[in-house]
Motif scaffolding. Structure first.
Motif, PDB file in Angstrom:
ATOM      1  N   HIS A   1       0.975  -1.149  -0.005  1.00  0.00           N
ATOM      2  CA  HIS A   1       0.135   0.039   0.001  1.00  0.00           C
ATOM      3  C   HIS A   1       0.804   1.245  -0.086  1.00  0.00           C
ATOM      4  O   HIS A   1       1.965   1.113   0.689  1.00  0.00           O
ATOM      5  N   HIS A   2       0.427   2.290  -0.903  1.00  0.00           N
ATOM      6  CA  HIS A   2       1.377   3.263  -0.878  1.00  0.00           C
ATOM      7  C   HIS A   2       0.570   4.705  -0.556  1.00  0.00           C
ATOM      8  O   HIS A   2      -0.522   4.916  -0.627  1.00  0.00           O
ATOM      9  N   SER A   3       1.624   5.582   0.114  1.00  0.00           N
ATOM     10  CA  SER A   3       1.009   6.869   0.300  1.00  0.00           C
ATOM     11  C   SER A   3       0.038   6.772   1.487  1.00  0.00           C
ATOM     12  O   SER A   3      -0.849   7.581   1.431  1.00  0.00           O
ATOM     13  N   MET A   4      -0.051   5.847   2.379  1.00  0.00           N
ATOM     14  CA  MET A   4      -1.128   5.521   3.372  1.00  0.00           C
ATOM     15  C   MET A   4      -0.210   5.579   4.649  1.00  0.00           C
ATOM     16  O   MET A   4       0.389   5.003   5.145  1.00  0.00           O
TER      17      MET A   4
ATOM     18  N   GLY B   1      -1.119  -8.464  -7.974  1.00  0.00           N
ATOM     19  CA  GLY B   1      -2.225  -7.887  -7.913  1.00  0.00           C
ATOM     20  C   GLY B   1      -2.525  -6.736  -9.161  1.00  0.00           C
ATOM     21  O   GLY B   1      -1.307  -6.270  -9.521  1.00  0.00           O
ATOM     22  N   LYS B   2      -3.469  -6.281  -9.588  1.00  0.00           N
ATOM     23  CA  LYS B   2      -3.705  -5.622 -10.483  1.00  0.00           C
ATOM     24  C   LYS B   2      -3.775  -4.201 -10.144  1.00  0.00           C
ATOM     25  O   LYS B   2      -3.811  -2.998 -10.858  1.00  0.00           O
ATOM     26  N   ALA B   3      -4.373  -4.221  -8.821  1.00  0.00           N
ATOM     27  CA  ALA B   3      -4.835  -2.800  -8.227  1.00  0.00           C
ATOM     28  C   ALA B   3      -3.596  -1.813  -8.082  1.00  0.00           C
ATOM     29  O   ALA B   3      -2.468  -2.263  -8.189  1.00  0.00           O
ATOM     30  N   PRO B   4      -3.951  -0.497  -8.108  1.00  0.00           N
ATOM     31  CA  PRO B   4      -2.797   0.320  -7.753  1.00  0.00           C
ATOM     32  C   PRO B   4      -2.089   0.407  -6.363  1.00  0.00           C
ATOM     33  O   PRO B   4      -1.164   1.011  -6.026  1.00  0.00           O
ATOM     34  N   GLY B   5      -3.064   0.133  -5.566  1.00  0.00           N
ATOM     35  CA  GLY B   5      -2.526  -0.023  -3.920  1.00  0.00           C
ATOM     36  C   GLY B   5      -2.299   1.310  -3.509  1.00  0.00           C
ATOM     37  O   GLY B   5      -1.559   1.434  -2.579  1.00  0.00           O
TER      38      GLY B   5
ATOM     39  N   TYR C   1      -2.009  10.233  -6.777  1.00  0.00           N
ATOM     40  CA  TYR C   1      -0.669  10.703  -6.770  1.00  0.00           C
ATOM     41  C   TYR C   1       0.525   9.465  -6.468  1.00  0.00           C
ATOM     42  O   TYR C   1       1.690   9.957  -7.167  1.00  0.00           O
ATOM     43  N   SER C   2       0.404   8.843  -5.663  1.00  0.00           N
ATOM     44  CA  SER C   2       1.373   7.684  -5.665  1.00  0.00           C
ATOM     45  C   SER C   2       1.448   6.901  -6.818  1.00  0.00           C
ATOM     46  O   SER C   2       2.607   6.475  -7.139  1.00  0.00           O
ATOM     47  N   THR C   3       0.420   6.641  -7.589  1.00  0.00           N
ATOM     48  CA  THR C   3       0.520   5.928  -8.683  1.00  0.00           C
ATOM     49  C   THR C   3       1.286   6.739  -9.833  1.00  0.00           C
ATOM     50  O   THR C   3       2.125   6.245 -10.530  1.00  0.00           O
ATOM     51  N   ARG C   4       0.855   7.971  -9.820  1.00  0.00           N
ATOM     52  CA  ARG C   4       1.759   8.879 -10.962  1.00  0.00           C
ATOM     53  C   ARG C   4       3.244   8.727 -10.388  1.00  0.00           C
ATOM     54  O   ARG C   4       4.143   8.902 -11.531  1.00  0.00           O
ATOM     55  N   ALA C   5       3.629   8.930  -9.091  1.00  0.00           N
ATOM     56  CA  ALA C   5       4.874   8.834  -8.776  1.00  0.00           C
ATOM     57  C   ALA C   5       5.725   7.707  -9.134  1.00  0.00           C
ATOM     58  O   ALA C   5       6.868   7.677  -9.638  1.00  0.00           O
ATOM     59  N   LEU C   6       5.113   6.206  -9.061  1.00  0.00           N
ATOM     60  CA  LEU C   6       5.534   5.082  -9.284  1.00  0.00           C
ATOM     61  C   LEU C   6       5.740   4.891 -10.538  1.00  0.00           C
ATOM     62  O   LEU C   6       6.633   4.248 -11.138  1.00  0.00           O
ATOM     63  N   GLN C   7       5.026   5.668 -11.576  1.00  0.00           N
ATOM     64  CA  GLN C   7       4.969   5.423 -12.961  1.00  0.00           C
ATOM     65  C   GLN C   7       5.713   6.732 -13.557  1.00  0.00           C
ATOM     66  O   GLN C   7       5.424   6.708 -14.780  1.00  0.00           O
ATOM     67  N   VAL C   8       6.368   7.636 -13.030  1.00  0.00           N
ATOM     68  CA  VAL C   8       6.484   8.881 -13.611  1.00  0.00           C
ATOM     69  C   VAL C   8       7.385   8.646 -14.933  1.00  0.00           C
ATOM     70  O   VAL C   8       7.619   9.427 -15.708  1.00  0.00           O
TER      71      VAL C   8
ATOM     72  N   ALA D   1     -12.142  12.269   0.690  1.00  0.00           N
ATOM     73  CA  ALA D   1     -11.802  13.621   0.117  1.00  0.00           C
ATOM     74  C   ALA D   1     -10.721  13.680  -0.657  1.00  0.00           C
ATOM     75  O   ALA D   1     -10.634  14.467  -1.636  1.00  0.00           O
ATOM     76  N   GLU D   2      -9.703  13.417  -0.149  1.00  0.00           N
ATOM     77  CA  GLU D   2      -8.072  13.364  -0.745  1.00  0.00           C
ATOM     78  C   GLU D   2      -8.016  12.483  -1.615  1.00  0.00           C
ATOM     79  O   GLU D   2      -7.523  12.920  -2.784  1.00  0.00           O
ATOM     80  N   TYR D   3      -8.746  11.167  -1.732  1.00  0.00           N
ATOM     81  CA  TYR D   3      -8.603  10.420  -3.042  1.00  0.00           C
ATOM     82  C   TYR D   3      -9.452  11.211  -4.215  1.00  0.00           C
ATOM     83  O   TYR D   3      -8.871  11.406  -5.386  1.00  0.00           O
ATOM     84  N   ALA D   4     -10.477  11.847  -4.104  1.00  0.00           N
ATOM     85  CA  ALA D   4     -11.128  12.602  -4.975  1.00  0.00           C
ATOM     86  C   ALA D   4     -10.435  13.755  -5.629  1.00  0.00           C
ATOM     87  O   ALA D   4     -10.306  13.855  -6.509  1.00  0.00           O
ATOM     88  N   ARG D   5      -9.925  14.511  -4.689  1.00  0.00           N
ATOM     89  CA  ARG D   5      -8.905  15.534  -4.763  1.00  0.00           C
ATOM     90  C   ARG D   5      -7.720  15.167  -5.769  1.00  0.00           C
ATOM     91  O   ARG D   5      -7.392  15.829  -6.867  1.00  0.00           O
TER      92      ARG D   5
END
Length: 330
Positions: free
Chosen positions: A46-49, A108-112, A116-123, A258-262
């Motif tokens: 899990h990332h950025s949690m 797994g297939k999910a981003p976890g 923002y963490s997904t973008r950082a991991l795949q920058v 709210a943070e996820y939606a932002r």
């Protein structure tokens, strides 16, 4: 009734607890699981949690292998979309060389994590060149089996025993993909406990493999009394976020929603607060429920997700289940 029990842990960070203490609790749980006869101990990604310390499972796996002797240790699972299949193969070949015959690679297939963490991991990833999930599984198969083409690299070192491979999913599509690629399916019942979906997925996997049965992952908590278990599980909450594009995601609270939606760049979303699906009660009641699932679906192994409760409660739960003699033969 005979079946194996394994554990999945997320290294939760309670309020007022440091990440160091949370990881120490996960290590203590793994050592206890080995002593109690559990078959596997997996750690999640899990990332950025801020409430979870399990952002790099491969690092934690290495440490757990060094602190244990016989229990299988693995990932539940590596979020493959972020990584090169070649690098994942290298990491798990190193782990399998350090502890031959004890390493599990679950993917797994999910981003976890959040956007923002997904973008950082795949920058550094070119979206036009990014392989699909099925293609990544094929690449992993080639690297782990040392069947790479002449124009491909070899994922060294070559371990004496290959890591076991598991695909985490909760759909018919996941069942068919696991069967096609030769990966064992772990049905993520702790994330999607719909009985009809479970039945269809199990049937699809059996038909595609000639009769194999998935491993079943469930969240479970045992206490000294049913009332105690009910009270503690009743205190747990998840918030399901519904985005305008149809995407849904589970988070821990309204602030995270709210943070996820932002981070996703949307303002029009809705949420539902739910009590997570956790198999709970006395150890006998949990055993009876597992016995029923074993009899109904032929499940030969359960991976029990330890809920985000105190370290003492998580440890007491696995001890109570072990005392119930839940077929914990490694």
């Amino acid at each position: 009734m005979t079946y194996l029990l394994s554990l999945l842990d997320k290294a939760p960070i309670e309020a007022g607890v440091t990440a160091t203490e949370a990881l120490a609790a996960a290590v203590k749980l793994a050592i206890a699981a080995e002593e109690l006869g559990y078959h596997r101990f997996w750690v999640a990604e899990h990332h950025s949690m801020t409430n979870l310390a399990s952002s790099a499972p491969e690092v934690l796996i290495s440490y757990l292998l060094a602190r244990t002797r016989s229990i299988r240790i693995g990932s539940g699972g590596v979020m493959l979309q972020h990584y090169s299949a070649y690098k994942v193969a290298e990491i798990f070949n190193v782990l399998s060389s350090l502890a031959p015959g004890r390493v599990d690679l679950g993917v797994g297939k999910a981003p976890g994590g959040f956007p923002y963490s997904t973008r950082a991991l795949q920058v550094a990833v070119d979206p036009a060149l990014k392989p699909g999930f099925a293609e990544q599984l094929s690449e992993l198969n080639a690297y782990l089996s040392f069947d790479a083409r002449d124009d491909q690299a070899v994922a060294t070192p070559i371990p004496p025993v290959k890591p076991e491979r598991f695909l985490l999913g909760a759909s018919v599509d996941s069942a068919l993909l696991a069967a096609e690629k030769g990966w064992r399916l772990v049905f993520a019942g702790h994330l999607n406990g719909d009985p009809e979906n479970l039945r269809k997925t199990f049937e699809a996997y059996a038909q595609a493999t000639g009769g194999d049965v998935p491993i079943l992952a469930l969240a479970a908590f045992a206490a000294e009394s049913a009332e105690q278990a009910r009270t503690r599980v009743g205190d747990l909450r998840i918030v399901k976020v519904f985005l305008p594009n149809g995407q849904t995601v589970n988070v821990g609270n309204e602030e995270q929603a709210a943070e996820y939606a932002r981070q996703a760049g949307v303002a029009d979303y809705r949420t539902e607060e739910k009590i997570p699906s956790v198999l709970h009660g006395t150890a006998r009641q949990v055993r009876d429920a597992l016995d029923d699932l074993h009899a109904r679906y032929g499940v030969q192994e359960f991976v029990l997700d330890t809920p985000a409760l105190t370290p003492g409660e998580r440890l007491a739960s696995i001890e109570l289940l072990a005392k119930e003699r839940l077929s914990l033969a490694a």
